[in-house]
Write a protein that holds these residues in place. Structure first.
Motif, short mmCIF file in Angstrom:
data_model
loop_
_atom_site.label_atom_id
_atom_site.label_comp_id
_atom_site.label_asym_id
_atom_site.label_seq_id
_atom_site.Cartn_x
_atom_site.Cartn_y
_atom_site.Cartn_z
N GLU A 1 0.86 -1.19 0.00
CA GLU A 1 0.00 0.00 0.00
C GLU A 1 0.90 1.24 0.00
O GLU A 1 1.81 1.35 0.81
CB GLU A 1 -0.91 -0.04 1.25
N ASP A 2 0.60 2.18 -0.91
CA ASP A 2 1.48 3.34 -1.03
C ASP A 2 1.15 4.44 -0.03
O ASP A 2 1.99 5.30 0.25
CB ASP A 2 1.44 3.90 -2.46
N SER A 3 -0.06 4.44 0.52
CA SER A 3 -0.39 5.45 1.53
C SER A 3 0.25 5.03 2.86
O SER A 3 -0.10 4.00 3.44
CB SER A 3 -1.91 5.55 1.69
N LEU B 1 -0.07 1.40 -7.18
CA LEU B 1 1.24 1.40 -6.52
C LEU B 1 2.29 2.09 -7.39
O LEU B 1 2.25 1.96 -8.61
CB LEU B 1 1.69 -0.04 -6.25
N LEU C 1 -2.26 4.66 5.82
CA LEU C 1 -3.14 3.49 5.73
C LEU C 1 -2.34 2.20 5.92
O LEU C 1 -2.78 1.28 6.63
CB LEU C 1 -3.83 3.49 4.36
#
Lengths: 229, 497
Positions: A7-9, A54, A12
């Motif tokens: 996950e790129d955030s 991503l 999160l």
């Protein structure tokens, strides 16, 4: 049980990792597709949570590449793309489940558990061995109807053994399933945890369910001798 | 008070009505023409008969020096002027006005004694020599009367004429004209009856012709009526349409294409906006869920910090979206005033001083510090800040950024070039599109993909232009041209706005 989060955030990714760790999972978390693919190819995961948007390598490309290289990890796509076409494409490329952002964390955990059961060919959320029952949803362990209090790590080891009941599980597999960073684990930590588990499970003169296969690992079975390795 | 307005008739009804009226008028004229022709034909016949009758009659009057004699030709006269005849008459007067003879068909009636004719024909009169008039019998019947003054032939034993003796007789013949009117009326009635029948047939033909002629228009209107207000994907087949309706279809196609493009833009924008907001919402919700699950002060503190950051990001996205919408709709305008462009660039670069030093990015600039532009100060500040931010953000370690600005005619040109990691020609085409990012991911940053879209909207609202060019090896040139604006309140020169 080991989970990979791609996950790129940052926020999160960190929240999901913290939540899954609290649920007893060993978690690896990466922020880009290329690193995620390397993890998938080099480490055995029970479940991978995959964002589609991503950097460096798109989530679908990661999935396609991983499947083409024989990676059999169950994959849950977690993305903000809600179009039916995106879901269909993801599932057809080999994803096992699809969850759209925003989501309830409990639902994410429930889906991960369901994927675990499917992975180990279990229909029920309750794993049974002799008079031992483990509810993988509520994380409640009972023996002979009596509840048994376990720490997060003890539970994780027991669940890992219960999913493969009757089969010898190596120490390294247990370490990978339980610890975020197995390389930092002390050599006797699994043995210590097994010892405590036995003590908690074998109260009131009950028979031992966790057997040691010397030089190989441990097996959860009602009989003294392991059935299969 | 309401004005009553009748519903406009359809083009079909108008055409059918007009064509029917036109056909009726044409047929009526035809019927009148037929009646007129019949009148002329019968009239000519009557006239011919009168001429022939008068010539024959004149030839049959003889004079023996003492009295007049008539050589009746029974076949001709008794048929035409006999007792049984009701429509042919003759009467002969002597020079003294005494009636010498008259046709039995007159009975007790008399033809009027006509005035002396202009000509005294020597032989049978021509149509020009014959005097013709409409007259009325003593009993009131209308007749066509022709007359001549005629010197009768001499009898074989007649002595030489006495010079002083005027023997000329006035011979008049007449034909009852009632046949003329009767024939005309009958012909007219028959013609109008025929017109009625023809019109019935014509009406059928007109309806068929109008329906057939209007078919392309009807088809077009039906297709227009079938247009779905939510789906503008359909197009009219202009190529196979008649010349008259093709321009309509072409225009509608053009409007549909624009509507479809606008709808598609709106749909993509809405989807992108929703997509862009889903992640921070997911961040907030997951942070809260996990904090509740772990239920520890440390977890709660971390979750709160994460929630605040995510909420700030959402706020920034929404704020930019609103500003973009306002600028695109030309709702929001800033104060117009002089801005020193070099100060603005210095200010924007200063914000990234640490990163520039750390990444060893080379900054070069070209332009006079005296260059002042009259424009919306806040808008220009946003433009320069965003362009510099992007350039610094996407220039790799050891890369270079070149800023150039100059006065060009009535505008100011600002060009910012940098060496991005990798961009394709397709990427450059999409730059400035809302929510577009090279990688549809945040990469750990807080980029919503709205910065260049806002820059583009601002420049366009300032009546300027922006151009993105890619030059090998991987150098991106962003060239903005901004005209000097006039009007508005002019505050003092702003340094860095």
């Amino acid at each position: 049980m080991r989970v990979l989060i791609m996950e790129d955030s940052d926020r999160l990714r960190e929240s999901i990792a913290a939540g899954l760790r609290s649920a007893g999972y060993a978690v690896d978390a990466v922020s880009n597709g290329r690193t995620g693919l390397i993890h998938l190819r080099t480490t055995t995961y029970d479940v991978a949570i995959l964002d589609l948007g991503l950097p460096e390598m798109d989530g679908l490309a990661v999935l396609q590449e991983a499947r083409s290289k024989g990676v059999e990890t169950s994959v849950l796509i977690l993305t903000a793309r809600s179009e039916v076409s995106d879901r269909v494409r993801g599932l057809r490329l080999g994803a096992d489940d699809y969850l759209t952002k925003p989501f309830a964390f409990d639902e994410l955990v429930a889906r991960v558990e369901a994927m675990m059961r499917r992975r180990h060919a279990r229909a029920s959320q309750i794993l049974r061995t002799a008079d031992l029952s483990i509810n993988t949803s509520t994380k409640r362990v009972e023996r002979g109807g009596e509840p048994i209090e376990l720490s997060r790590r003890e539970y994780a080891i027991l669940e890992c053994l219960a999913y493969r009941a009757g089969v010898v599980v190596s120490r390294s597999d247990l370490e990978e399933a339980v610890y975020d960073d197995p390389s930092q684990v002390q050599s006797n930590s699994i043995d210590s945890a097994i010892s405590i588990l036995r003590t908690k499970l074998n109260t009131q003169g009950r028979s031992n369910l966790i057997h040691t296969k010397r030089g190989i690992g441990y097996v959860l079975a009602p009989l003294k001798a392991p059935l299969d390795s | 008070m309401f004005l009553r307005r009748s519903r406009p008739r359809s083009i079909r009804d108008r055409l059918i009505r007009s064509l029917t009226l036109l056909a009726a008028a044409a047929c009526s004229l035809g019927a009148i023409g037929v009646a007129f022709s019949v009148y002329n034909y019968v009239n000519a016949g009557l006239l011919g008969q009168v001429i022939v009758d008068s010539a024959l009659l004149g030839l049959m009057v003889e004079h023996d020096g003492k009295a007049y004699h008539f050589r009746y030709q029974p076949a001709a006269f008794e048929t035409n002027f006999g007792i049984g005849s009701t429509d042919a008459y003759f009467q002969v007067w002597g020079p003294d006005g005494v009636v010498l003879a008259k046709s039995p068909s007159l009975g007790s009636r008399n033809l009027p004694l006509p005035p002396a004719p202009t000509f005294d024909p020597d032989f049978a009169p021509t149509a020009e020599e014959l005097e013709i008039q409409e007259a009325t019998l003593s009993a009131g019947e209308s007749v066509l009367q022709g007359w001549i003054r005629w010197d009768p032939m001499r009898m074989p034993n007649e002595p030489p004429p006495t010079p002083e003796l005027d023997r000329r007789v006035t011979v008049t013949v007449a034909r009852d004209v009632s046949i003329l009117w009767r024939s005309t009326l009958i012909a007219g009635a028959v013609a109008f009856a025929a017109v009625g029948l023809v019109l019935l047939g014509l009406r059928f033909v007109i309806v068929l012709a109008v329906d057939r002629g209007l078919q392309p228009l009807t088809n077009l209107s039906q297709e227009v009526a079938r247009l779905d207000e939510k789906d503008f994907g359909g197009r009219f087949a202009v190529d196979i349409m008649p010349t008259e309706t093709a321009p309509f279809a072409f225009a509608i196609n053009s409007v549909l294409a624009k509507a479809e493009a606008a709808l598609d833009r709106e749909r993509r924008f809405s989807m992108s906006a929703a997509h862009e907001l889903r992640t921070p919402i997911a961040e907030i919700r997951t942070a809260a869920d996990v904090a509740r699950r772990i239920n520890s002060p440390e977890a709660s503190a971390l979750a709160l910090a994460s929630i605040v950051t995510s909420a700030t990001l959402m706020e920034a996205v929404l704020s930019t979206l609103f500003r973009l919408a306002k600028r695109s709709g030309d709702i929001e305008r800033d104060v117009i005033g002089p801005v020193q462009l070099s100060s603005l660039i210095d200010h924007a670069l200063a914000r990234h001083q640490a990163r520039i030093a750390q990444q060893q990015i080379t900054i070069t600039r070209q332009g006079t510090s005296e260059l002042i532009i009259m424009t919306e100060q806040a808008a220009l500040s946003t433009i320069v800040t965003n362009l510099i931010d992007n350039a610094v953000e996407y220039t790799p370690s050891g890369g270079a950024i070149h800023v150039e600005f100059s006065q060009q005619a009535a505008a100011v040109m600002l060009a910012i070039s940098n060496t991005p990691v990798s961009l394709s020609a397709q990427d450059v085409d999409r730059m400035g599109e809302p929510f577009w990012r090279k990688h549809q991911a945040r990469g750990g940053g807080n980029h919503s993909g709205l910065g260049l879209a806002l820059v583009k909207a601002l420049i366009q609202s300032l009546e300027g232009t922006i151009e993105f060019r890619l030059k090998p090896p991987f150098t991106l040139h962003v060239i903005a041209t901004l005209p000097h604006l006039t009007g508005g309140r002019v505050p003092p020169v702003s340094e860095g706005a």
